[in-house]
Scaffold this motif. Structure first.
Motif, PDB file in Angstrom:
ATOM      1  N   SER A 110      49.602  39.752  42.480  1.00 29.21           N
ATOM      2  CA  SER A 110      49.035  39.289  44.054  1.00 29.21           C
ATOM      3  C   SER A 110      48.742  40.799  44.810  1.00 29.21           C
ATOM      4  O   SER A 110      49.396  41.549  44.519  1.00 29.21           O
ATOM      5  N   VAL A 134      46.633  36.165  43.037  1.00 31.24           N
ATOM      6  CA  VAL A 134      46.800  35.582  44.294  1.00 31.24           C
ATOM      7  C   VAL A 134      46.375  36.536  45.270  1.00 31.24           C
ATOM      8  O   VAL A 134      46.398  37.942  44.824  1.00 31.24           O
ATOM      9  N   TYR A 146      44.699  31.943  43.996  1.00 34.18           N
ATOM     10  CA  TYR A 146      45.387  31.465  45.328  1.00 34.18           C
ATOM     11  C   TYR A 146      45.292  32.372  46.262  1.00 34.18           C
ATOM     12  O   TYR A 146      45.172  33.456  46.228  1.00 34.18           O
ATOM     13  N   CYS A 147      45.491  31.590  47.493  1.00 36.41           N
ATOM     14  CA  CYS A 147      45.584  32.492  48.534  1.00 36.41           C
ATOM     15  C   CYS A 147      46.704  32.073  49.435  1.00 36.41           C
ATOM     16  O   CYS A 147      47.043  31.015  49.689  1.00 36.41           O
ATOM     17  N   TYR A 148      47.604  33.075  49.530  1.00 35.90           N
ATOM     18  CA  TYR A 148      48.815  32.766  50.618  1.00 35.90           C
ATOM     19  C   TYR A 148      48.555  33.722  51.558  1.00 35.90           C
ATOM     20  O   TYR A 148      48.844  35.109  51.599  1.00 35.90           O
TER      21      TYR A 148
END
Length: 174
Positions: A104, A133, A161-163
């Motif tokens: 990430s 990520v 994914y995006c956090y």
């Protein structure tokens, strides 16, 4: 790379790497805060673009050559490519030696300024499959700014994914 490999090998329970501050500091060519003027970088760039740099005042001369030869876009790309190359090396190592680990990366939330000011070409990192990520650093004053920024970014985040990284106290918020 050796440190990341050792970390993923020897420390139990680590599921991957989060690369934070994987960028240049704030970088503004005309504002006087531009960064990345190492001797190696300037020499390599000067050779590639056939410009000469005076060794006695290398930094100032180099910047003047960039202006005179209209090479600012190329200089920005050169530095962004250095960051991208390193992330590619991390990705290759992780995929070969630790295939179950994820990568990430914390990124500046505006795609254009991420590239121009931070040298983060994270759309390329996503397209090349280097990262799993993305953590946009949406350190804004209110939720509508966060929402607007993320909506723009999410359309570019195909396959990752995006956090969102929130830092409410960054601007003296409660």
């Amino acid at each position: 790379l050796r440190f990341y490999d050792e970390l993923l090998t020897k420390v139990p329970g680590i599921d991957g790497l989060n690369l934070d501050y994987i960028r240049y500091p704030v970088s503004d060519f005309y504002g006087g805060t531009d960064t990345g003027y190492t001797k190696t970088a300037m020499t390599e760039f000067a050779e590639k673009y056939n410009i000469s740099v005076n060794n006695t005042s290398q930094y100032q001369d180099f910047k003047a050559q960039i202006r005179e030869n209209s090479l600012l876009d190329e200089w920005t790309k050169y530095r962004a490519d250095q960051v991208t190359a390193f992330i590619g090396e991390v990705s290759d190592m992780v995929n070969k030696k630790h295939p179950d680990s994820i990568i990430s990366i914390a990124v500046h939330p505006d795609i254009s300024s991420a590239y121009s000011q931070k040298k983060q070409d994270f759309i390329t990192w996503i397209d090349r499959g280097y990262i799993d990520v993305v953590t946009p650093m949406v350190y804004y004053y209110n939720s509508s700014q966060i929402s607007s920024s993320l909506k723009t970014m999410l359309s570019k985040f195909d396959g990752v994914y995006c956090y969102s990284g929130l830092y409410t106290t960054c601007h003296n918020q409660s």
